[in-house]
Motif scaffolding. Structure first.
Motif, mmCIF file in Angstrom:
data_model
loop_
_atom_site.group_PDB
_atom_site.id
_atom_site.type_symbol
_atom_site.label_atom_id
_atom_site.label_comp_id
_atom_site.label_asym_id
_atom_site.label_seq_id
_atom_site.Cartn_x
_atom_site.Cartn_y
_atom_site.Cartn_z
ATOM 1 N N ARG A 136 -12.826 -6.825 10.090
ATOM 2 C CA ARG A 136 -12.517 -7.465 8.798
ATOM 3 C C ARG A 136 -12.151 -8.928 8.999
ATOM 4 O O ARG A 136 -12.426 -9.777 8.167
ATOM 5 C CB ARG A 136 -11.327 -6.751 8.128
ATOM 6 N N GLN A 146 -3.900 -0.727 8.411
ATOM 7 C CA GLN A 146 -4.892 -1.800 8.527
ATOM 8 C C GLN A 146 -4.465 -3.048 7.755
ATOM 9 O O GLN A 146 -4.604 -4.174 8.244
ATOM 10 C CB GLN A 146 -6.258 -1.308 8.029
ATOM 11 N N GLU A 147 -3.941 -2.851 6.557
ATOM 12 C CA GLU A 147 -3.512 -3.997 5.755
ATOM 13 C C GLU A 147 -2.350 -4.724 6.426
ATOM 14 O O GLU A 147 -2.275 -5.952 6.414
ATOM 15 C CB GLU A 147 -3.113 -3.525 4.348
ATOM 16 N N LEU A 150 -3.704 -6.756 9.334
ATOM 17 C CA LEU A 150 -4.438 -7.917 8.813
ATOM 18 C C LEU A 150 -3.469 -9.011 8.340
ATOM 19 O O LEU A 150 -3.628 -10.193 8.651
ATOM 20 C CB LEU A 150 -5.338 -7.464 7.670
ATOM 21 N N ARG A 151 -2.425 -8.591 7.638
ATOM 22 C CA ARG A 151 -1.455 -9.586 7.135
ATOM 23 C C ARG A 151 -0.655 -10.210 8.273
ATOM 24 O O ARG A 151 -0.212 -11.355 8.176
ATOM 25 C CB ARG A 151 -0.525 -8.944 6.108
ATOM 26 N N MET A 157 2.612 1.151 -2.667
ATOM 27 C CA MET A 157 1.434 1.985 -2.929
ATOM 28 C C MET A 157 1.844 3.326 -3.541
ATOM 29 O O MET A 157 1.202 3.810 -4.485
ATOM 30 C CB MET A 157 0.659 2.202 -1.618
ATOM 31 N N GLY A 184 -4.920 3.022 5.395
ATOM 32 C CA GLY A 184 -5.112 1.750 4.699
ATOM 33 C C GLY A 184 -3.913 0.829 4.864
ATOM 34 O O GLY A 184 -4.062 -0.383 4.992
ATOM 35 N N ILE A 185 -2.724 1.410 4.869
ATOM 36 C CA ILE A 185 -1.500 0.611 5.003
ATOM 37 C C ILE A 185 -1.411 0.001 6.405
ATOM 38 O O ILE A 185 -1.063 -1.169 6.565
ATOM 39 C CB ILE A 185 -0.250 1.474 4.715
ATOM 40 N N ASP A 208 -10.982 -2.479 -2.278
ATOM 41 C CA ASP A 208 -11.026 -2.587 -3.743
ATOM 42 C C ASP A 208 -11.199 -4.051 -4.152
ATOM 43 O O ASP A 208 -11.381 -4.935 -3.291
ATOM 44 C CB ASP A 208 -9.778 -1.945 -4.381
ATOM 45 N N GLY A 252 -9.269 -6.568 -2.408
ATOM 46 C CA GLY A 252 -9.436 -6.625 -0.956
ATOM 47 C C GLY A 252 -8.553 -5.639 -0.210
ATOM 48 O O GLY A 252 -8.396 -5.737 1.011
ATOM 49 N N LEU A 253 -7.983 -4.677 -0.925
ATOM 50 C CA LEU A 253 -7.129 -3.679 -0.269
ATOM 51 C C LEU A 253 -7.933 -2.421 0.071
ATOM 52 O O LEU A 253 -8.781 -2.004 -0.719
ATOM 53 C CB LEU A 253 -5.956 -3.302 -1.180
ATOM 54 N N PRO A 254 -7.644 -1.813 1.248
ATOM 55 C CA PRO A 254 -8.382 -0.597 1.620
ATOM 56 C C PRO A 254 -8.060 0.549 0.672
ATOM 57 O O PRO A 254 -6.898 0.742 0.309
ATOM 58 C CB PRO A 254 -7.852 -0.275 3.032
ATOM 59 N N ILE A 255 -9.094 1.279 0.257
ATOM 60 C CA ILE A 255 -8.846 2.449 -0.593
ATOM 61 C C ILE A 255 -9.180 3.729 0.187
ATOM 62 O O ILE A 255 -10.044 3.717 1.059
ATOM 63 C CB ILE A 255 -9.637 2.396 -1.919
ATOM 64 N N ASP A 257 -2.394 7.121 1.528
ATOM 65 C CA ASP A 257 -3.321 7.063 2.667
ATOM 66 C C ASP A 257 -2.755 6.048 3.659
ATOM 67 O O ASP A 257 -2.914 4.834 3.485
ATOM 68 C CB ASP A 257 -4.704 6.634 2.160
#
Lengths: 76, 189
Positions: A73, B48-49, B52-53, B86, B45-46, A22, A25-28, B42
């Motif tokens: 990414r 992966q985020e 990444l962090r 989220m 997404g969490i 989004d 930069g967060l996955p949706i 979902d």
């Protein structure tokens, strides 16, 4: 396609590791995720977990497609 | 020092491949810790985020997290916080299942190392799949971080046919794993 088959395809569409980002930069989630009932979301989670285990075994370094998505990414 | 801690230390020194190996080892416990959120958000997404962090943190702060599996514990807490935020953002907190919260969320199970026997059975079962289902499932299992439309095109299928073939392939694969006694392997729990 029967309703069960249709749900299976919807679930499958959410199991892949590709995610659009989004504006922050967060996955949706994929569009199909919004069409899933909470129970179907749970089924998708369990199926994704099994899939990632298989993917890890198949990758020479043990990277599932989720890890590969993150590495891409990060340009690593 | 555990393997996970060694990989984390290497990642903190800027070793991207070591970070990937670390992520490969912690992904499963992080995902498992999110099971309570499976109906609300979902979780992909969490995960992966979070990973990444963790890379960003490793480069910004270095190996400042101390203790056995400290980086994994940190990642689990981060994932749960991201997931909770989220769920609130989507107004789906009511779908979080607190009864499934582990007694000690700070003590996640570590990931088992790769199992060569399991790998051989998986490879044998995939080899035994039939035509279109095999092509579609292989593409997804090996390159699932690529958009489905691109993968479908690479195996000359429409996206919908591609997804149907994957579901067919997964059913056949599950049957084969069961016949070979691999369906209850720890990696699948």
């Amino acid at each position: 396609m029967s309703p069960d088959d249709r749900q299976e395809v919807l679930i499958e569409a959410t199991i892949g590791a590709h995610r659009v980002l989004d504006a922050d930069g967060l996955p949706i989630p994929p569009p199909e995720w919004w069409d899933l009932s909470p129970e179907a979301c749970q089924m998708a989670f369990e199926s994704r977990m099994r899939s990632r285990a298989i993917e890890r075994e198949l990758h020479p370094r043990g990277w599932s497609t989720s890890v590969q998505a993150v590495m891409e990414r990060l340009h690593l | 020092m555990s393997d996970i801690d060694k990989l984390w230390t290497l990642a903190c020194s800027g070793d991207g491949q070591a970070f990937g190996d670390w992520a490969g080892r912690v992904e499963r416990p992080v995902l498992l810790s999110l099971r309570i959120f499976a109906r609300a958000i979902d979780t992909e997404g969490i995960v992966q985020e979070t990973l990444l962090r963790m890379w960003q943190r490793s480069q910004a702060d270095g190996p400042t997290i101390e203790g056995e599996h400290a980086s994994l514990r940190f990642a689990v807490v981060m994932a749960r916080n991201l997931a909770l935020n989220m769920a609130r953002k989507l107004r789906r907190e009511h779908l979080v299942q607190p009864e499934h919260i582990p007694v000690d969320p700070q003590a996640p199970r570590t990931d088992p190392a790769s199992d060569p026997l399991l790998r051989r059975i998986i490879e044998k079962c995939i080899e035994a799949l039939s035509g279109a289902a095999k092509k579609a499932l292989e593409a997804r299992l090996l390159r699932g971080h690529v958009p489905d439309a691109v993968l479908a095109n690479s195996v000359d299928m429409t996206r919908n046919t591609f997804l149907q073939n994957i579901t067919r392939g997964r059913r056949q694969l599950a049957d084969c794993l069961r016949q070979n006694g691999a369906h209850e392997h720890e990696a699948f729990r």
